[in-house]
Design an enzyme around this catalytic site. Structure first.
Site, PDB file in Angstrom:
ATOM      1  N   LYS A  13       0.835  -1.209   0.000  1.00 42.61           N
ATOM      2  CA  LYS A  13       0.000   0.000   0.000  1.00 42.61           C
ATOM      3  C   LYS A  13       0.870   1.259   0.000  1.00 42.61           C
ATOM      4  CE  LYS A  13      -2.081  -1.147   3.871  1.00 42.61           C
ATOM      5  NZ  LYS A  13      -1.380  -2.409   4.176  1.00 42.61           N
ATOM      6  N   ARG A  88      -9.832   0.678   8.662  1.00 45.10           N
ATOM      7  CA  ARG A  88      -9.403  -0.682   8.977  1.00 45.10           C
ATOM      8  C   ARG A  88     -10.462  -1.456   9.737  1.00 45.10           C
ATOM      9  NH1 ARG A  88      -3.459   0.295   8.929  1.00 45.10           N
ATOM     10  NH2 ARG A  88      -2.503  -1.694   9.373  1.00 45.10           N
ATOM     11  N   ARG A 127      11.786  -5.700   5.112  1.00 41.76           N
ATOM     12  CA  ARG A 127      11.617  -4.245   4.935  1.00 41.76           C
ATOM     13  C   ARG A 127      12.569  -3.470   5.855  1.00 41.76           C
ATOM     14  NH1 ARG A 127       5.793  -1.659   5.501  1.00 41.76           N
ATOM     15  NH2 ARG A 127       5.847  -2.754   7.488  1.00 41.76           N
ATOM     16  N   ARG A 160      11.334  -1.821  11.292  1.00 42.52           N
ATOM     17  CA  ARG A 160      10.225  -1.348  12.114  1.00 42.52           C
ATOM     18  C   ARG A 160      10.016  -2.289  13.284  1.00 42.52           C
ATOM     19  NH1 ARG A 160       5.081   0.234   8.433  1.00 42.52           N
ATOM     20  NH2 ARG A 160       3.959  -1.089   9.898  1.00 42.52           N
ATOM     21  N   ARG A 171      -0.448  -9.176  13.342  1.00 44.08           N
ATOM     22  CA  ARG A 171      -1.030  -8.144  12.460  1.00 44.08           C
ATOM     23  C   ARG A 171      -1.868  -8.786  11.353  1.00 44.08           C
ATOM     24  NH1 ARG A 171       4.201  -5.377  10.605  1.00 44.08           N
ATOM     25  NH2 ARG A 171       2.862  -4.094   9.270  1.00 44.08           N
TER      26      ARG A 171
HETATM   27  P1  AP5 Z   1       4.854  -1.599   1.888  1.00 44.53           P
HETATM   28  O1  AP5 Z   1       4.509  -0.778   0.689  1.00 44.53           O
HETATM   29  O2  AP5 Z   1       5.590  -0.938   3.003  1.00 44.53           O
HETATM   30  O3  AP5 Z   1       3.564  -2.369   2.420  1.00 44.53           O
HETATM   31  P2  AP5 Z   1       2.287  -1.826   3.182  1.00 44.53           P
HETATM   32  O4  AP5 Z   1       1.098  -2.507   2.613  1.00 44.53           O
HETATM   33  O5  AP5 Z   1       2.270  -0.324   3.208  1.00 44.53           O
HETATM   34  O6  AP5 Z   1       2.585  -2.437   4.614  1.00 44.53           O
HETATM   35  P3  AP5 Z   1       2.527  -1.840   6.091  1.00 44.53           P
HETATM   36  O7  AP5 Z   1       3.201  -2.848   6.969  1.00 44.53           O
HETATM   37  O8  AP5 Z   1       3.064  -0.453   6.172  1.00 44.53           O
HETATM   38  O9  AP5 Z   1       1.020  -1.828   6.322  1.00 44.53           O
HETATM   39  P4  AP5 Z   1       0.296  -1.932   7.638  1.00 44.53           P
HETATM   40  O10 AP5 Z   1      -1.084  -1.721   7.120  1.00 44.53           O
HETATM   41  O11 AP5 Z   1       0.463  -3.115   8.487  1.00 44.53           O
HETATM   42  O12 AP5 Z   1       1.013  -0.836   8.517  1.00 44.53           O
HETATM   43  P5  AP5 Z   1       0.593   0.628   8.958  1.00 44.53           P
HETATM   44  O13 AP5 Z   1       1.806   1.441   8.970  1.00 44.53           O
HETATM   45  O14 AP5 Z   1      -0.607   1.109   8.206  1.00 44.53           O
HETATM   46  O15 AP5 Z   1       5.709  -2.854   1.366  1.00 44.53           O
HETATM   47  C1  AP5 Z   1       6.276  -3.777   2.280  1.00 44.53           C
HETATM   48  C2  AP5 Z   1       7.659  -4.225   1.768  1.00 44.53           C
HETATM   49  O16 AP5 Z   1       7.497  -4.920   0.527  1.00 44.53           O
HETATM   50  C3  AP5 Z   1       8.621  -3.057   1.473  1.00 44.53           C
HETATM   51  O17 AP5 Z   1       9.924  -3.410   1.867  1.00 44.53           O
HETATM   52  C4  AP5 Z   1       8.569  -2.886  -0.058  1.00 44.53           C
HETATM   53  O18 AP5 Z   1       9.791  -2.447  -0.580  1.00 44.53           O
HETATM   54  C5  AP5 Z   1       8.248  -4.305  -0.519  1.00 44.53           C
HETATM   55  N1  AP5 Z   1       7.400  -4.316  -1.709  1.00 44.53           N
HETATM   56  C6  AP5 Z   1       6.333  -3.526  -1.979  1.00 44.53           C
HETATM   57  N2  AP5 Z   1       5.794  -3.848  -3.168  1.00 44.53           N
HETATM   58  C7  AP5 Z   1       6.531  -4.884  -3.647  1.00 44.53           C
HETATM   59  C8  AP5 Z   1       6.484  -5.670  -4.850  1.00 44.53           C
HETATM   60  N3  AP5 Z   1       5.541  -5.456  -5.790  1.00 44.53           N
HETATM   61  N4  AP5 Z   1       7.404  -6.647  -5.014  1.00 44.53           N
HETATM   62  C9  AP5 Z   1       8.345  -6.877  -4.061  1.00 44.53           C
HETATM   63  N5  AP5 Z   1       8.457  -6.156  -2.918  1.00 44.53           N
HETATM   64  C10 AP5 Z   1       7.563  -5.175  -2.717  1.00 44.53           C
HETATM   65  O19 AP5 Z   1       0.071   0.356  10.462  1.00 44.53           O
HETATM   66  C11 AP5 Z   1       0.959   0.035  11.509  1.00 44.53           C
HETATM   67  C12 AP5 Z   1       0.183  -0.017  12.809  1.00 44.53           C
HETATM   68  O20 AP5 Z   1      -0.392   1.271  13.098  1.00 44.53           O
HETATM   69  C13 AP5 Z   1      -1.006  -0.985  12.836  1.00 44.53           C
HETATM   70  O21 AP5 Z   1      -0.623  -2.314  13.140  1.00 44.53           O
HETATM   71  C14 AP5 Z   1      -1.880  -0.342  13.928  1.00 44.53           C
HETATM   72  O22 AP5 Z   1      -1.401  -0.645  15.220  1.00 44.53           O
HETATM   73  C15 AP5 Z   1      -1.703   1.145  13.674  1.00 44.53           C
HETATM   74  N6  AP5 Z   1      -2.699   1.663  12.729  1.00 44.53           N
HETATM   75  C16 AP5 Z   1      -2.452   2.237  11.503  1.00 44.53           C
HETATM   76  N7  AP5 Z   1      -3.598   2.595  10.920  1.00 44.53           N
HETATM   77  C17 AP5 Z   1      -4.605   2.246  11.760  1.00 44.53           C
HETATM   78  C18 AP5 Z   1      -6.019   2.344  11.690  1.00 44.53           C
HETATM   79  N8  AP5 Z   1      -6.654   2.849  10.626  1.00 44.53           N
HETATM   80  N9  AP5 Z   1      -6.730   1.865  12.749  1.00 44.53           N
HETATM   81  C19 AP5 Z   1      -6.135   1.363  13.848  1.00 44.53           C
HETATM   82  N10 AP5 Z   1      -4.791   1.226  13.965  1.00 44.53           N
HETATM   83  C20 AP5 Z   1      -4.029   1.671  12.929  1.00 44.53           C
END
Ligand code: AP5
Length: 214
Positions: A13, A88, A127, A160, A171
């Site tokens: 994402k 979410r 990552r 992270r 997660r």
């Molecule tokens: P990346 O693009 O970083 O993936 P992502 O989907 O953004 O993953 P996240 O882990 O950031 O999502 P998340 O939803 O768990 O975390 P968030 O920060 O929102 O890609 C991942 C890796 O793959 C990278 O190294 C990239 O280079 C590689 N990659 C990407 N595309 C690729 C491809 N096509 N081929 C190969 N490699 C590739 O949330 C973190 C925490 O915050 C949550 O657990 C929660 O506690 C809190 N939180 C955030 N939002 C909310 C909410 N709305 N409600 C409640 N709690 C929340």
């Protein structure tokens, strides 16, 4: 264009949002990034969120809904926005609908990205991000020129806190229980666009563009 990127942790994402910002000139709103910044700056909201984030649980709805409502009211969201990591839960999606409706807006597309669990684990465990400028890397798929060092600013690359395998598994379970129901929610609303997240970053981006233009 008002867009939501939906999908499990590690599906890409954030990576895809950054490319869409350049293409459409609209901001990415990542609740994860906003919460991590609050944790780093030791704000009261960060203190409240940290425990949930470290364990892989969701931060309470009222906290994140407040963050997004405030962010959507800012001037740079007038032309549109890319929501990454929000909503979410169904209550978050309901609240978003109400906030947007109050602004005379609605969601145009929900891009639902998916890849298999093995790939998610590989993407998340490998990552890395620069501790200084935040640039993103992957030890296998997008490595820096010198291991552990940022190409852009020579800062140190770090993992992270919630990218340890045990937390990742939690997660993913939280995603299945609380976030996956949003696929049916937005399907029923007629705005869901399903895209295979497996493939090169550029290939997935072009599939997203095709899905939102179709
Ligand atoms: P990346 O693009 O970083 O993936 P992502 O989907 O953004 O993953 P996240 O882990 O950031 O999502 P998340 O939803 O768990 O975390 P968030 O920060 O929102 O890609 C991942 C890796 O793959 C990278 O190294 C990239 O280079 C590689 N990659 C990407 N595309 C690729 C491809 N096509 N081929 C190969 N490699 C590739 O949330 C973190 C925490 O915050 C949550 O657990 C929660 O506690 C809190 N939180 C955030 N939002 C909310 C909410 N709305 N409600 C409640 N709690 C929340």
């Amino acid at each position: 264009m008002n867009l939501i990127l939906l999908g499990p942790p590690g599906v890409g994402k954030g990576t895809q949002a950054k490319l869409l910002i350049d293409r459409f000139g609209i901001p990415q709103i990542s609740t994860g990034d906003i919460l991590r910044a609050a944790v780093k700056e030791l704000t009261p909201m960060g203190a409240k969120a940290k425990g949930y984030m470290d364990s892989g649980a969701l931060v309470p709805d009222e906290v994140v809904i407040g963050i997004v409502e405030e962010r959507l009211a800012q001037a740079d969201c007038q032309k549109g926005f890319i929501l990454d990591g929000f909503p979410r839960t169904v209550p978050q999606a309901d609240a978003l609908g109400q906030v947007l409706s109050g602004m005379g807006k609605s969601i145009d597309h929900v891009v639902s990205l998916s890849v298999d669990k093995g790939e998610l684990l590989k993407r998340l465990t490998g990552r890395r991000a620069c501790a200084n400028c935040g640039a993103g890397y992957h030890v296998d798929f997008a490595p820096s020129k010198v291991a552990g060092v940022c190409d852009a600013c020579s800062g140190q690359l770090v993992q992270r806190e919630d990218d340890k395998e045990e937390t990742i598994l939690n997660r993913l379970a939280v995603y299945e229980a609380q976030t996956a129901p949003l696929i049916a929610y937005y399907q029923a609303a007629g705005v869901l666009r399903s895209v295979d997240g497996l493939g090169t970053v550029e290939g997935v981006q072009s599939d997203i563009l095709a899905a939102i233009r179709a």
